[in-house]
Write an enzyme that holds these catalytic residues in place. Sequence first.
Site, short mmCIF file in Angstrom:
data_model
loop_
_atom_site.label_atom_id
_atom_site.label_comp_id
_atom_site.label_asym_id
_atom_site.label_seq_id
_atom_site.Cartn_x
_atom_site.Cartn_y
_atom_site.Cartn_z
N ASP A 154 -2.94 8.55 7.50
CA ASP A 154 -4.11 7.88 8.10
C ASP A 154 -3.74 7.01 9.29
OD1 ASP A 154 -2.77 5.83 6.88
OD2 ASP A 154 -4.36 5.27 5.48
N HIS A 185 -0.15 5.03 6.91
CA HIS A 185 0.55 5.43 5.68
C HIS A 185 0.96 6.90 5.76
CE1 HIS A 185 -2.23 2.09 4.73
NE2 HIS A 185 -1.16 1.62 4.12
N SER A 239 0.80 -1.22 0.00
CA SER A 239 0.00 0.00 0.00
C SER A 239 0.84 1.27 0.00
CB SER A 239 -0.94 0.01 1.21
OG SER A 239 -0.22 -0.27 2.39
#
Length: 369
Positions: free
Chosen positions: A338, A341, A34
């Site tokens: 968040d 990340h 991610s």
Amino acid sequence: MGRQFFICLALIVAVLCPPAAAQKYAALFSFGDSLSDAGNLCADGIPSYLATARPPYGMTYFGHPTGRVSNGRVAVDFIAQELGLPMPPPSKAHNASFRRGANFAITGATSVDPSFFEAHGLGGTVWNSGSLHTQLRWFDELKPSICSSPKDCRDLFRRSLFIVGEFGGNDYASSLAAFRPLEEVHTFVPHIVNSIGKGIEKLIAEGAVELVVPGVLPNGCFPLYLAIFRRQQPEMYGPRTGCIKDLNTLSWVHNAMLRRKIAELRKKHSGVRIMYADYYTPVLQFVLHAEKWGFLRQTPRACCGAPGVGEHNFNLTHKCGDPGGHACDDPSNHWSWDGVHLTEAAHGHIAKGWLYGPFADPPILQTRP
Ligand SMILES: *[C@@H]1O[C@H](CO)[C@@H](O)[C@H](O)[C@H]1NC(C)=O
Ligand SMILES: *[C@@H]1O[C@H](CO)[C@@H](O)[C@H](O)[C@H]1NC(C)=O
């Protein structure tokens, strides 16, 4: 020596040495999780389960969610732009052109294959959408859209930049989420690093000669880990950073072992340039010297979360992208987007440090001696 000499020298340099970045690479291929996903879970529309593909993800640069797990561009996008290349499209995109690169990274990716986790009773906590070796298979399958013959492929890959990682973050997360003791998780490190080494060698066998291999982040500094893995004794937190020491030690050990693996591969494959890219040091710098990077000095805090329902602005049931979750006023003064990340601002600083130093060994654009 006279002034004319220097003017002459300046002219020669200007003519013979155009900006290093321009046209150095023909294409950029990226593999990862991610941290570098550009939307591989969203090729057929945004899945309803995917909070990271809902607003305010993407708010700062793209103006809408793209599947990137940030408010804007991620490090690989910045690197592509600086190299004069298009941001590599997600490899699963339907109408994209891949001649100048592709991004195989996908949220949830691990370094080792699912069978490893199943064998360790961890099948339930790994959300494996495409391990490193699955992504390498996707790369193989995509070749007809990238190049026209084995010779054309090798020629293109020889002139391309490959970014292999970061991998490992999800391997450790799946073990930690199952509350496995850290001593046991440490025994996984050699397997996780060896798997990355095997991936690098598969790409070298395809003709890659310029590879960037990022290490993992200091998880103990991230709001998610700070919120979930509370430590009882204050001395288990770094006195200056406030980060969880034993989680950072795990990341540090992984990175040290990865660097040894890279040193081994450099010896074995002469003529191949393998660059270690550091995510760990910049994040510690963002924590310790926040102002220097334009960030607020505060305990690690997510920009996007649900204020009031969690320390560090992180709560698993009110995450960014969930109802009640929203972004802070100015994402550019936070490094954590968040809680798990990075913000676009943090990615930008990291990309610059990988391209020009000091966060890569050697920096991507360091001219050969
Ligand atoms: C891809 O392009 C074709 C023709 O240009 C178009 O008909 C199709 O809808 C496009 N598909 C997507 C997913 O954008
Ligand atoms: C998350 O939010 C809920 C309220 O919806 C609260 O009960 C819970 O304590 C919060 N968790 C943390 C870790 O703050």
